[in-house]
Design an enzyme around this catalytic site. Structure first.
Site, PDB file in Angstrom:
ATOM      1  N   HIS A 197       0.872  -1.205   0.000  1.00  0.00           N
ATOM      2  CA  HIS A 197       0.000   0.000   0.000  1.00  0.00           C
ATOM      3  C   HIS A 197       0.896   1.239   0.000  1.00  0.00           C
ATOM      4  O   HIS A 197       1.502   1.573   1.014  1.00  0.00           O
ATOM      5  CB  HIS A 197      -0.904   0.017   1.233  1.00  0.00           C
ATOM      6  N   HIS A 229       1.601   5.387  -1.748  1.00  0.00           N
ATOM      7  CA  HIS A 229       1.265   6.562  -2.575  1.00  0.00           C
ATOM      8  C   HIS A 229       2.575   7.167  -3.085  1.00  0.00           C
ATOM      9  O   HIS A 229       3.455   7.500  -2.275  1.00  0.00           O
ATOM     10  CB  HIS A 229       0.533   7.619  -1.746  1.00  0.00           C
ATOM     11  N   ARG A 265       2.233   9.576  -5.817  1.00  0.00           N
ATOM     12  CA  ARG A 265       1.811  10.810  -6.507  1.00  0.00           C
ATOM     13  C   ARG A 265       2.264  10.802  -7.970  1.00  0.00           C
ATOM     14  O   ARG A 265       2.498   9.746  -8.541  1.00  0.00           O
ATOM     15  CB  ARG A 265       2.320  12.072  -5.776  1.00  0.00           C
ATOM     16  N   ASN A 282      -5.138   7.311  -6.082  1.00  0.00           N
ATOM     17  CA  ASN A 282      -5.858   8.551  -5.719  1.00  0.00           C
ATOM     18  C   ASN A 282      -5.099   9.799  -6.179  1.00  0.00           C
ATOM     19  O   ASN A 282      -4.759  10.673  -5.392  1.00  0.00           O
ATOM     20  CB  ASN A 282      -6.168   8.603  -4.209  1.00  0.00           C
ATOM     21  N   LYS A 314      -9.425  -0.171  -5.931  1.00  0.00           N
ATOM     22  CA  LYS A 314      -9.434   0.438  -4.602  1.00  0.00           C
ATOM     23  C   LYS A 314     -10.774   1.112  -4.347  1.00  0.00           C
ATOM     24  O   LYS A 314     -11.232   1.928  -5.143  1.00  0.00           O
ATOM     25  CB  LYS A 314      -8.302   1.482  -4.513  1.00  0.00           C
ATOM     26  N   HIS A 321     -10.547   1.165   1.713  1.00  0.00           N
ATOM     27  CA  HIS A 321     -10.311   2.164   2.759  1.00  0.00           C
ATOM     28  C   HIS A 321     -11.511   2.006   3.686  1.00  0.00           C
ATOM     29  O   HIS A 321     -12.609   2.430   3.364  1.00  0.00           O
ATOM     30  CB  HIS A 321     -10.224   3.578   2.178  1.00  0.00           C
ATOM     31  N   HIS A 329      -4.694  -0.596   5.720  1.00  0.00           N
ATOM     32  CA  HIS A 329      -4.232   0.182   6.880  1.00  0.00           C
ATOM     33  C   HIS A 329      -5.183   0.112   8.070  1.00  0.00           C
ATOM     34  O   HIS A 329      -5.745   1.116   8.491  1.00  0.00           O
ATOM     35  CB  HIS A 329      -3.923   1.634   6.499  1.00  0.00           C
ATOM     36  N   LEU A 387      -4.898   9.213   7.899  1.00  0.00           N
ATOM     37  CA  LEU A 387      -6.212   8.573   7.949  1.00  0.00           C
ATOM     38  C   LEU A 387      -6.077   7.127   7.548  1.00  0.00           C
ATOM     39  O   LEU A 387      -5.336   6.843   6.605  1.00  0.00           O
ATOM     40  CB  LEU A 387      -7.187   9.299   7.013  1.00  0.00           C
ATOM     41  N   ASP A 423       1.423   2.594   3.546  1.00  0.00           N
ATOM     42  CA  ASP A 423       0.565   3.772   3.341  1.00  0.00           C
ATOM     43  C   ASP A 423       1.400   5.051   3.390  1.00  0.00           C
ATOM     44  O   ASP A 423       0.910   6.108   3.784  1.00  0.00           O
ATOM     45  CB  ASP A 423      -0.572   3.821   4.369  1.00  0.00           C
ATOM     46  N   HIS A 482       3.120  14.417   1.492  1.00  0.00           N
ATOM     47  CA  HIS A 482       2.551  15.764   1.338  1.00  0.00           C
ATOM     48  C   HIS A 482       3.682  16.736   1.653  1.00  0.00           C
ATOM     49  O   HIS A 482       4.423  16.534   2.621  1.00  0.00           O
ATOM     50  CB  HIS A 482       1.409  16.001   2.335  1.00  0.00           C
ATOM     51  N   ALA A 512      -3.851  14.834   5.385  1.00  0.00           N
ATOM     52  CA  ALA A 512      -3.636  13.579   6.109  1.00  0.00           C
ATOM     53  C   ALA A 512      -2.593  12.741   5.394  1.00  0.00           C
ATOM     54  O   ALA A 512      -2.669  12.584   4.178  1.00  0.00           O
ATOM     55  CB  ALA A 512      -4.938  12.812   6.199  1.00  0.00           C
TER      56      ALA A 512
HETATM   57  C1  NCD Z   1      -3.472   9.069   2.029  1.00  0.00           C
HETATM   58  C2  NCD Z   1      -2.980  10.098   0.999  1.00  0.00           C
HETATM   59  O1  NCD Z   1      -2.451  11.130   1.386  1.00  0.00           O
HETATM   60  O2  NCD Z   1      -3.114   9.813  -0.192  1.00  0.00           O
HETATM   61  N1  NCD Z   1      -3.513   9.695   3.319  1.00  0.00           N
HETATM   62  C3  NCD Z   1      -3.483   9.071   4.523  1.00  0.00           C
HETATM   63  O3  NCD Z   1      -3.629   9.755   5.534  1.00  0.00           O
HETATM   64  N2  NCD Z   1      -3.291   7.776   4.625  1.00  0.00           N
HETATM   65  C4  NCD Z   1      -4.784   8.506   1.619  1.00  0.00           C
HETATM   66  C5  NCD Z   1      -5.186   7.256   2.381  1.00  0.00           C
HETATM   67  O4  NCD Z   1      -4.599   6.202   2.219  1.00  0.00           O
HETATM   68  O5  NCD Z   1      -6.120   7.349   3.189  1.00  0.00           O
HETATM   69 ZN    ZN Z   2      -3.256   5.106   1.557  1.00  0.00          ZN
END
Ligand code: NCD
Ligand code: ZN
Length: 351
Positions: free
Chosen positions: A17, A19, A21, A45, A104, A141, A179, A227, A255, A259, A271
């Site tokens: 899992h 991200h 970007r 996402n 997802k 999620h 998660h 989150l 996860d 950011h 988040a």
């Molecule tokens: C994730 C994100 O920033 O894409 N944020 C997070 O707090 N985990 C999205 C997600 O997995 O919920």
């Molecule tokens: Zn995530």
């Protein structure tokens, strides 16, 4: 293996899992992950979200070109599609043909970039039928988004009101509860009477290492906000128990959710925790804290590929008990990012 060896040799793990970007920032975060992991499930996402096989193929091409420019040939991105109210069953077949590994489910509004998510899972039943029939996993999620439900209860309510009915209607659908953050989720997955290999959960390093006090210790700590949000200590303990139990239903998913510093340190911060920098060191610390380093390899390297019916990796990596200072900030495109444990020393490093 003794309880606290100086070195642990593992088959190389994967991150189930992640991200990464898009655009300018991708190569910075991709490099951190590819140094540790052989493969990762790439979350869809983006803005706009990756909703079709064609968009996922194009995203994969951009990832591959970043890998090439980084000189990395040892990392494989595993692509996913973002489920919406309008996803067609046909898209499942297209996705399967393109080697996309999962869909997802983001309940609309549940987290970062989830506005286009599913408003009511019943709208997706045709797609879910197709997924069940071709063996395409659904990654969830697991939080309800109803404003009246307390943020700390959203996962537990999701189990009762969405996940349990969904599993009754689709007993053969492969589901990963992503998660997980609560005792209820850990026990639900552990105790589910399910055909083998249809239900699993990923667990992040932050939920194994911190409870919700970490969001407020000495002041508000935006870099500990993710989150689903961190929960009480009893939940952290239950997650640690699950992760270190040797039960193949629980496996690694960081996860890691980058950011930019300014998007976290602001009046309405995003988040997500950035754990990719030394995720394996963080997991080792969690497993060591309960004397279960011998269970790390199953969690990190075996149970994920087994669930997804992918081959296990063969290359080995070594984690050493060698203190490492985590930088206060790292580059993120034209910005910077604050990694988990910024400015602190952690005990385990990849060598
Ligand atoms: C994730 C994100 O920033 O894409 N944020 C997070 O707090 N985990 C999205 C997600 O997995 O919920
Ligand atoms: Zn995530």
């Amino acid at each position: 293996m003794s309880n606290s060896p100086l070195h642990i040799e593992l088959i190389q793990p994967d991150d189930w899992h992640l991200h990464i970007r898009d655009g300018e920032v991708m190569k910075d975060v991709l490099a951190d992950t590819a140094q540790q992991f052989a493969r990762a499930i790439i979350m869809p996402n983006l803005k706009p979200p990756v909703t079709t096989a064609d968009l996922a193929k194009a995203y994969r091409t951009r990832i591959e070109s970043n890998l090439k420019s980084l000189g990395i040939s040892s990392f494989t991105p595993l692509m996913t599609l973002y489920l919406t109210d309008n996803t067609s069953a046909d898209e499942v077949h297209k996705a399967k043909a393109e080697g996309i590994v999962a869909f997802k489910l983001y309940p609309a509004g549940a987290t970062t970039n989830s506005d286009a998510g599913v408003s009511d899972i019943k709208r997706c039943y045709k797609v879910l039928e197709a997924m069940q029939s071709v063996g395409m996993p659904l990654l969830v999620h697991g939080e309800v988004t109803t404003a009246q439900i307390d943020i700390f209860d959203r996962e537990a309510v999701f189990i009762d009101t969405v996940l349990e009915p969904l599993r009754k209607d689709f007993p053969g659908l492969k589901i990963v509860f992503e998660h997980i953050t609560t005792k209820q989720a850990a026990h639900y997955v552990r105790d589910a009477a399910t055909p083998s290999n249809t239900l699993a959960a990923t667990i992040t390093p932050q939920h194994l290492l911190m409870n919700r006090n970490a969001i407020f210790s000495g002041g508000i700590r935006p870099h500990h906000y993710c989150l689903p949000v961190l929960k009480r200590e009893e939940h952290r303990v239950a997650l640690l128990e699950a992760a270190t139990s040797g039960n193949p239903r629980f496996f690694l998913g960081t996860d890691s959710a980058p950011h930019a510093k300014g998007d976290k340190e602001t009046a309405c911060g995003c988040a997500g925790c950035y754990s990719a920098f030394n995720a394996l060191g963080l997991y080792a610390e969690a497993f060591e804290s309960v004397g279960k380093l011998d269970k790390l390899e199953g969690f990190a390297s075996f149970f994920g590929p087994d669930f997804y019916s992918l081959p296990r990796n063969t290359k080995k990596i070594t984690l050493a008990k060698q203190a490492q200072k985590i930088p206060a900030e790292l580059p993120l495109g034209n910005d910077t990012i604050v990694p988990l444990r910024a400015g602190e020393t952690i005990a385990w490093s990849l060598i």
